[in-house]
Design an enzyme around this catalytic site. Structure first.
Site, PDB file in Angstrom:
ATOM      1  N   CYS A 242      79.539  66.416  27.369  1.00 55.04           N
ATOM      2  CA  CYS A 242      80.420  67.496  27.820  1.00 55.04           C
ATOM      3  C   CYS A 242      81.783  66.918  28.213  1.00 55.04           C
ATOM      4  CB  CYS A 242      79.790  68.218  29.019  1.00 55.04           C
ATOM      5  SG  CYS A 242      80.793  69.605  29.563  1.00 55.04           S
TER       6      CYS A 242
ATOM      7  N   CYS B 201      82.514  67.099  35.949  1.00 52.57           N
ATOM      8  CA  CYS B 201      81.764  67.517  37.153  1.00 52.57           C
ATOM      9  C   CYS B 201      80.963  66.315  37.689  1.00 52.57           C
ATOM     10  CB  CYS B 201      80.844  68.676  36.807  1.00 52.57           C
ATOM     11  SG  CYS B 201      81.664  69.954  35.818  1.00 52.57           S
TER      12      CYS B 201
ATOM     13  N   CYS C 216      77.097  65.941  37.443  1.00 54.68           N
ATOM     14  CA  CYS C 216      76.374  66.369  36.238  1.00 54.68           C
ATOM     15  C   CYS C 216      75.985  65.235  35.287  1.00 54.68           C
ATOM     16  CB  CYS C 216      77.208  67.403  35.488  1.00 54.68           C
ATOM     17  SG  CYS C 216      76.262  68.109  34.116  1.00 54.68           S
TER      18      CYS C 216
ATOM     19  N   CYS D 147      66.668  81.446  30.505  1.00 58.60           N
ATOM     20  CA  CYS D 147      68.067  81.048  30.719  1.00 58.60           C
ATOM     21  C   CYS D 147      68.405  79.876  29.805  1.00 58.60           C
ATOM     22  CB  CYS D 147      68.274  80.609  32.159  1.00 58.60           C
ATOM     23  SG  CYS D 147      67.737  81.821  33.355  1.00 58.60           S
TER      24      CYS D 147
ATOM     25  N   CYS E  98      69.556  85.099  29.837  1.00 59.53           N
ATOM     26  CA  CYS E  98      70.681  84.593  30.626  1.00 59.53           C
ATOM     27  C   CYS E  98      71.259  83.401  29.876  1.00 59.53           C
ATOM     28  CB  CYS E  98      70.188  84.156  32.006  1.00 59.53           C
ATOM     29  SG  CYS E  98      71.509  83.420  33.008  1.00 59.53           S
TER      30      CYS E  98
ATOM     31  N   CYS F  71      75.435  85.851  37.424  1.00 60.86           N
ATOM     32  CA  CYS F  71      74.632  84.873  38.162  1.00 60.86           C
ATOM     33  C   CYS F  71      75.614  83.787  38.589  1.00 60.86           C
ATOM     34  CB  CYS F  71      73.558  84.307  37.237  1.00 60.86           C
ATOM     35  SG  CYS F  71      72.659  82.911  37.939  1.00 60.86           S
TER      36      CYS F  71
ATOM     37  N   ARG G 240      68.408  82.483  44.430  1.00 55.56           N
ATOM     38  CA  ARG G 240      67.468  81.586  43.731  1.00 55.56           C
ATOM     39  C   ARG G 240      67.438  80.192  44.334  1.00 55.56           C
ATOM     40  NH1 ARG G 240      68.831  81.571  38.056  1.00 55.56           N
ATOM     41  NH2 ARG G 240      67.678  83.512  37.969  1.00 55.56           N
TER      42      ARG G 240
HETATM   43  N1  SAM Z   1      78.446  73.722  31.081  1.00 51.02           N
HETATM   44  C1  SAM Z   1      78.293  74.976  31.678  1.00 51.02           C
HETATM   45  C2  SAM Z   1      79.074  75.096  32.977  1.00 51.02           C
HETATM   46  O1  SAM Z   1      79.134  74.136  33.721  1.00 51.02           O
HETATM   47  O2  SAM Z   1      79.603  76.163  33.236  1.00 51.02           O
HETATM   48  C3  SAM Z   1      76.852  75.358  31.915  1.00 51.02           C
HETATM   49  C4  SAM Z   1      75.811  74.306  32.260  1.00 51.02           C
HETATM   50  S1  SAM Z   1      75.961  73.538  33.852  1.00 51.02           S
HETATM   51  C5  SAM Z   1      74.791  72.231  33.729  1.00 51.02           C
HETATM   52  C6  SAM Z   1      75.251  74.724  34.975  1.00 51.02           C
HETATM   53  C7  SAM Z   1      75.201  74.399  36.420  1.00 51.02           C
HETATM   54  O3  SAM Z   1      74.177  73.455  36.694  1.00 51.02           O
HETATM   55  C8  SAM Z   1      76.409  73.782  37.069  1.00 51.02           C
HETATM   56  O4  SAM Z   1      77.409  74.702  37.340  1.00 51.02           O
HETATM   57  C9  SAM Z   1      75.835  73.207  38.348  1.00 51.02           C
HETATM   58  O5  SAM Z   1      75.951  74.157  39.397  1.00 51.02           O
HETATM   59  C10 SAM Z   1      74.373  72.969  38.006  1.00 51.02           C
HETATM   60  N2  SAM Z   1      74.060  71.508  38.029  1.00 51.02           N
HETATM   61  C11 SAM Z   1      74.417  70.598  37.105  1.00 51.02           C
HETATM   62  N3  SAM Z   1      74.000  69.366  37.464  1.00 51.02           N
HETATM   63  C12 SAM Z   1      73.370  69.496  38.648  1.00 51.02           C
HETATM   64  C13 SAM Z   1      72.740  68.570  39.532  1.00 51.02           C
HETATM   65  N4  SAM Z   1      72.701  67.276  39.275  1.00 51.02           N
HETATM   66  N5  SAM Z   1      72.186  69.058  40.655  1.00 51.02           N
HETATM   67  C14 SAM Z   1      72.230  70.389  40.944  1.00 51.02           C
HETATM   68  N6  SAM Z   1      72.818  71.298  40.144  1.00 51.02           N
HETATM   69  C15 SAM Z   1      73.398  70.868  39.015  1.00 51.02           C
HETATM   70 FE1  SF4 Z   2      79.732  70.097  31.523  1.00 51.60          FE
HETATM   71 FE2  SF4 Z   2      77.895  69.560  33.303  1.00 51.60          FE
HETATM   72 FE3  SF4 Z   2      80.263  70.395  34.106  1.00 51.60          FE
HETATM   73 FE4  SF4 Z   2      78.601  72.110  32.808  1.00 51.60          FE
HETATM   74  S1  SF4 Z   2      78.278  71.172  34.803  1.00 51.60           S
HETATM   75  S2  SF4 Z   2      80.780  71.793  32.471  1.00 51.60           S
HETATM   76  S3  SF4 Z   2      77.578  70.684  31.426  1.00 51.60           S
HETATM   77  S4  SF4 Z   2      79.817  68.468  33.032  1.00 51.60           S
END
Ligand code: SAM
Ligand code: SF4
Ligand code: DTB
Length: 354
Positions: free
Chosen positions: A57, A61, A64, A101, A132, A192, A264
């Protein structure tokens, strides 16, 4: 405030901080009262997650495992074939999930990928599951296409407070996120949106996150509260643990502030004790991710969750929304038709001098 007061969107930080500062028992009692005024207190909505496009990606973040900026040893995967997604959805339904989802590691979907994604929505929905998706930022045209394909919910998290946000993500802004949420709502889908706790934020940030979520009008139908899953290789791998009691408080405060939303208990359950999870349900959480995997990290085994439900006397929430309203409407229509037939038969009987 009475237990059934109308949802509010104007919570001040002082009010929210005061809820957090209540004696724990008082906070949970208040949250339970509100919970019981709006929901079956022993029903938990059950969703299953699937990563339909994994890793690489472009966003940064810090929590992530799927960000291309960090080395998390994750196996990347292209957009899954429709048949594979449907197969997983069928298995989720057979295991008892009512919502499926689908998540993609995108900044935003490309229009050419959307064709395949729309077909996933149609086919998963045809199984009788709620759908979702979480695909990153979407514009109006993309949101309309997803809504027309029948997508019920779009997940897009605010993640943290506006103040702390810049410490966690630099590649997209807080207002980008709010804009996507407004776009999704305008397209007619359910929203959501929630956040992650335990990322090194302070108590004020947790209050401000909930304030932002409650400012959305209407409130998001679903509010995922994630406990950070600390993935090796991400900048937050060594983040300090958040006290579970503080996490439960946040759930209770979310329940009070957004009384009609499903809250949730999301990521982080695998690392949580059964007692902490039980407290989360007591504080008003009424939805979980169910199945051995979240997107890329672990979730409690399904049989452990079934055992926990049995132990706590919880049951999966039935899809009350369209199904029951539809069947109620069908029943009422049938009753009305039967009454018309009876009346007509009586008229004919009179005409015939019976
Ligand atoms: N890429 C898209 C986005 O970020 O909008 C969708 C997928 S992203 C993985 C969805 C959500 O997963 C993130 O917004 C975050 O809140 C949650 N998430 C990701 N990594 C996480 C982690 N290590 N622990 C808890 N929540 C996590
Ligand atoms: Fe990409 Fe992870 Fe951020 Fe979603 S949460 S935008 S998958 S880096
Ligand atoms: C949400 O708030 N949590 C889910 C879902 N929405 C998409 C994702 C949790 C991801 C946890 C890390 C992983 O498994 O990759």
């Amino acid at each position: 405030m009475t237990a059934t007061a109308a949802p509010r969107h104007d919570w001040t930080l002082d009010e929210i901080n005061a809820l957090f500062a209540l004696p724990f028992n008082d906070l949970l009692f208040k949250a339970q009262q509100i919970h019981r005024a709006h929901f079956d207190a022993n029903a938990v909505q059950v969703s299953t997650l699937l990563s339909i496009k994994t890793g690489a990606c472009p966003e940064d973040c810090k929590y992530c495992p799927q960000s291309g900026h960090y080395n998390t040893q994750l196996e990347k995967e292209k957009l899954l074939e429709i048949e594979k997604v449907v197969e997983q959805a069928r298995a989720a339904k057979a295991a008892g999930a009512s919502r499926f989802c689908m998540g993609a590691a995108w900044r935003s979907p490309r229009d050419k990928d959307l064709v395949q994604v729309e077909e996933m929505v149609r086919q998963v929905k045809a199984l009788g599951l709620e759908t979702c998706m979480t695909l990153g930022m979407v514009d109006g045209a993309q949101a309309s296409r997803l809504a027309s394909a029948g997508l019920d919910y779009y997940n897009h998290n605010l993640d943290t407070s506006p103040d702390y946000y810049g410490e966690i993500i630099t590649t997209r802004t807080y207002s980008d996120r709010l804009e996507t949420l407004a776009t999704v709502r305008e397209a007619g889908m359910k929203v959501c949106s929630g956040g992650i706790l335990g990322m090194g934020e302070d108590a004020q940030d947790r209050s401000a996150l909930l304030q932002q979520l409650a400012r959305l009008s209407p409130h998001p139908e679903s509010v995922p509260i994630n406990m950070l899953v600390k993935v090796p290789g991400t900048p937050l791998e060594n983040a300090e643990d958040l006290d579970p009691i503080e996490f439960i408080r946040a759930i209770g405060v979310a329940r009070i502030m957004m009384p009609q939303s499903h809250v949730r208990l999301s990521a982080g359950r695998e690392q949580m004790s059964e007692s902490t999870q039980a407290l989360a349900f007591l504080a008003g959480a009424n939805s979980i991710f169910y199945g051995d995997k979240l997107l890329t990290t672990g979730n409690p085994q399904a049989d452990r969750d079934r055992a926990l439900f049995t132990k706590l006397g919880l049951h999966p929430e039935q899809r009350e929304t369209c199904e029951s309203t539809d069947s109620q409407a069908t029943r009422l229509a049938q009753q009305a038709q039967q009454q018309r037939l009876n009346e007509r038969a009586a008229e004919l009987a009179v005409d015939a001098g019976v």
